[in-house]
Design a protein around this motif. Structure first.
Motif, PDB file in Angstrom:
ATOM      1  N   ALA A 247       0.830  -1.203   0.000  1.00  0.00           N
ATOM      2  CA  ALA A 247       0.000   0.000   0.000  1.00  0.00           C
ATOM      3  C   ALA A 247       0.866   1.254   0.000  1.00  0.00           C
ATOM      4  N   ALA A 248       1.969   1.218   0.784  1.00  0.00           N
ATOM      5  CA  ALA A 248       2.857   2.374   0.834  1.00  0.00           C
ATOM      6  C   ALA A 248       3.534   2.602  -0.504  1.00  0.00           C
ATOM      7  N   SER A 249       3.954   1.503  -1.158  1.00  0.00           N
ATOM      8  CA  SER A 249       4.647   1.636  -2.437  1.00  0.00           C
ATOM      9  C   SER A 249       3.720   2.113  -3.545  1.00  0.00           C
ATOM     10  N   MET A 250       2.419   1.818  -3.411  1.00  0.00           N
ATOM     11  CA  MET A 250       1.464   2.197  -4.444  1.00  0.00           C
ATOM     12  C   MET A 250       0.813   3.548  -4.196  1.00  0.00           C
TER      13      MET A 250
ATOM     14  N   ASP B 254     -12.507   0.025  -8.405  1.00  0.00           N
ATOM     15  CA  ASP B 254     -12.812  -1.383  -8.131  1.00  0.00           C
ATOM     16  C   ASP B 254     -12.107  -2.258  -9.150  1.00  0.00           C
ATOM     17  N   ALA B 255     -11.153  -3.060  -8.698  1.00  0.00           N
ATOM     18  CA  ALA B 255     -10.403  -3.942  -9.596  1.00  0.00           C
ATOM     19  C   ALA B 255     -11.111  -5.262  -9.836  1.00  0.00           C
ATOM     20  N   GLY B 256     -12.265  -5.459  -9.232  1.00  0.00           N
ATOM     21  CA  GLY B 256     -13.009  -6.695  -9.445  1.00  0.00           C
ATOM     22  C   GLY B 256     -12.354  -7.913  -8.830  1.00  0.00           C
ATOM     23  N   LEU B 257     -11.576  -7.731  -7.746  1.00  0.00           N
ATOM     24  CA  LEU B 257     -10.927  -8.871  -7.105  1.00  0.00           C
ATOM     25  C   LEU B 257     -11.980  -9.854  -6.605  1.00  0.00           C
ATOM     26  N   SER B 258     -11.884 -11.097  -7.055  1.00  0.00           N
ATOM     27  CA  SER B 258     -12.840 -12.127  -6.675  1.00  0.00           C
ATOM     28  C   SER B 258     -12.112 -13.453  -6.540  1.00  0.00           C
TER      29      SER B 258
ATOM     30  N   ASP C  23     -10.537  -8.058 -12.746  1.00  0.00           N
ATOM     31  CA  ASP C  23     -11.149  -7.552 -13.972  1.00  0.00           C
ATOM     32  C   ASP C  23     -10.151  -6.686 -14.725  1.00  0.00           C
ATOM     33  N   PHE C  24      -9.398  -7.303 -15.631  1.00  0.00           N
ATOM     34  CA  PHE C  24      -8.413  -6.578 -16.413  1.00  0.00           C
ATOM     35  C   PHE C  24      -9.074  -5.633 -17.414  1.00  0.00           C
ATOM     36  N   GLY C  25     -10.345  -5.847 -17.697  1.00  0.00           N
ATOM     37  CA  GLY C  25     -11.048  -4.973 -18.623  1.00  0.00           C
ATOM     38  C   GLY C  25     -11.215  -3.563 -18.104  1.00  0.00           C
ATOM     39  N   ARG C  26     -10.986  -3.357 -16.818  1.00  0.00           N
ATOM     40  CA  ARG C  26     -11.092  -2.023 -16.242  1.00  0.00           C
ATOM     41  C   ARG C  26      -9.851  -1.182 -16.510  1.00  0.00           C
ATOM     42  N   ILE C  27      -8.812  -1.799 -17.073  1.00  0.00           N
ATOM     43  CA  ILE C  27      -7.598  -1.056 -17.386  1.00  0.00           C
ATOM     44  C   ILE C  27      -7.626  -0.699 -18.868  1.00  0.00           C
ATOM     45  N   PRO C  28      -7.727   0.566 -19.238  1.00  0.00           N
ATOM     46  CA  PRO C  28      -7.806   0.938 -20.650  1.00  0.00           C
ATOM     47  C   PRO C  28      -6.498   0.644 -21.378  1.00  0.00           C
ATOM     48  N   ASP C  29      -6.572   0.458 -22.692  1.00  0.00           N
ATOM     49  CA  ASP C  29      -5.394   0.142 -23.493  1.00  0.00           C
ATOM     50  C   ASP C  29      -4.328   1.226 -23.391  1.00  0.00           C
ATOM     51  N   THR C  30      -4.760   2.448 -23.151  1.00  0.00           N
ATOM     52  CA  THR C  30      -3.809   3.559 -23.116  1.00  0.00           C
ATOM     53  C   THR C  30      -3.174   3.734 -21.750  1.00  0.00           C
ATOM     54  N   ALA C  31      -3.581   2.924 -20.776  1.00  0.00           N
ATOM     55  CA  ALA C  31      -3.045   3.094 -19.420  1.00  0.00           C
ATOM     56  C   ALA C  31      -1.593   2.659 -19.356  1.00  0.00           C
ATOM     57  N   SER C  32      -0.841   3.291 -18.481  1.00  0.00           N
ATOM     58  CA  SER C  32       0.546   2.885 -18.257  1.00  0.00           C
ATOM     59  C   SER C  32       0.560   1.626 -17.400  1.00  0.00           C
ATOM     60  N   GLY C  33       1.745   1.099 -17.159  1.00  0.00           N
ATOM     61  CA  GLY C  33       1.868  -0.094 -16.343  1.00  0.00           C
ATOM     62  C   GLY C  33       1.515   0.127 -14.891  1.00  0.00           C
ATOM     63  N   ASP C  34       1.318   1.373 -14.465  1.00  0.00           N
ATOM     64  CA  ASP C  34       1.019   1.638 -13.064  1.00  0.00           C
ATOM     65  C   ASP C  34      -0.283   0.969 -12.637  1.00  0.00           C
ATOM     66  N   SER C  35      -1.326   1.119 -13.435  1.00  0.00           N
ATOM     67  CA  SER C  35      -2.615   0.538 -13.087  1.00  0.00           C
ATOM     68  C   SER C  35      -2.539  -0.979 -13.101  1.00  0.00           C
ATOM     69  N   TYR C  36      -1.863  -1.535 -14.091  1.00  0.00           N
ATOM     70  CA  TYR C  36      -1.709  -2.987 -14.184  1.00  0.00           C
ATOM     71  C   TYR C  36      -0.951  -3.517 -12.970  1.00  0.00           C
TER      72      TYR C  36
ATOM     73  N   GLY D  35      -0.726  -2.104 -10.056  1.00  0.00           N
ATOM     74  CA  GLY D  35      -1.551  -1.954  -8.868  1.00  0.00           C
ATOM     75  C   GLY D  35      -2.543  -3.087  -8.715  1.00  0.00           C
ATOM     76  N   LEU D  36      -3.102  -3.535  -9.835  1.00  0.00           N
ATOM     77  CA  LEU D  36      -4.051  -4.641  -9.792  1.00  0.00           C
ATOM     78  C   LEU D  36      -3.349  -5.926  -9.353  1.00  0.00           C
ATOM     79  N   LEU D  37      -2.163  -6.182  -9.908  1.00  0.00           N
ATOM     80  CA  LEU D  37      -1.412  -7.374  -9.514  1.00  0.00           C
ATOM     81  C   LEU D  37      -0.990  -7.306  -8.053  1.00  0.00           C
ATOM     82  N   SER D  38      -0.693  -6.111  -7.565  1.00  0.00           N
ATOM     83  CA  SER D  38      -0.330  -5.961  -6.149  1.00  0.00           C
ATOM     84  C   SER D  38      -1.485  -6.350  -5.239  1.00  0.00           C
TER      85      SER D  38
END
Length: 229
Positions: free
Chosen positions: A14-17, A90-94, A150-163, A165-168
């Motif tokens: 959480a601190a790193s993100m 909401d990253a859709g974590l399930s 839910d990877f569909g919530r990350i737009p194609d133009t997004a940088s790796g930051d959002s991706y 964050g979801l993996l974190s």
């Protein structure tokens, strides 16, 4: 083996993100567009939820659905505390659980959203026919927990930051389940290979879901499931 506080991995992540951009499409993004780019959303203070008790699972006893439900609920809660949806989206974590030998659950694949009372609600889904193949791919353990997002919530133009964050978030949830299981004497192995079969099953409950991580749980094998592959 050094002991690690159960909240330390999630707290560190959480601190790193904290300086990263929230996932697009969430409440924070909508509020930011409405209020203007200069509007900052205050970040809630991290609060560590308590570790659930072992509840007598030591000594090779059977895996019990209520105990696994507490671990999953704690994982959901920890991720929501560290990455509030109002701030990060909401990253859709399930989670899905593939039960083979779990007291209180019929063999098959079950959804398990939090019930708001420290546990989860189990519901068997139509994709249960995929469980034998998933057990062949990963493990013949008593239970397989499939973490999806839910990877569909990350737009194609997004940088790796959002991706990232979801993996974190997925990794933090897996860490909480791992530490909870090990504290109860349950062996756990982490499999980081995603499965198209698990992804297909997860999309039965929510379009856009994708399988990310698998945890194999088995109280009958002691340390034999420790490790990863």
């Amino acid at each position: 083996m050094p002991l690690i506080r159960i909240g330390e991995p999630a707290e560190s992540l959480a601190a790193s993100m904290s300086g990263r951009r929230p996932l697009e499409g969430g409440a924070a993004a909508r509020e930011g567009r409405a209020a203007g780019e200069g509007t900052a959303v205050p970040r809630p203070r991290f609060r560590q939820p308590p570790l659930p008790a072992a509840h007598g699972l030591r000594g090779g006893s059977s895996l019990v659905s209520a105990a696994v439900g507490r671990w999953l609920a704690l994982a959901y809660e920890t991720v929501e505390i560290a990455w509030p949806a109002c701030f990060h989206g909401d990253a859709g974590l399930s989670a899905l659980i593939g039960a083979a030998a779990v007291q209180g659950l019929e063999p098959g694949i079950h959804t398990c959203p939090p019930d708001g009372e420290g546990g989860v609600r189990y519901t068997m889904i139509a994709g249960s026919a995929a469980l034998p193949e998933l057990r062949r791919q990963y493990s013949d353990a008593s239970a397989l927990v499939f973490l999806t997002a839910d990877f569909g919530r990350i737009p194609d133009t997004a940088s790796g930051d959002s991706y990232g964050g979801l993996l974190s978030r997925v990794g933090a949830a897996g860490s909480v389940i791992q530490q909870s299981a090990r504290s109860a004497g349950v062996a756990l192995r982490i499999h980081d290979r995603p499965s198209s079969h698990a992804t297909a099953v997860s999309r039965l409950m929510r379009p856009g879901q994708r399988h990310v991580l698998t945890l194999a749980l088995d109280p009958e094998r002691g340390e034999s499931l420790a490790g990863s592959r």
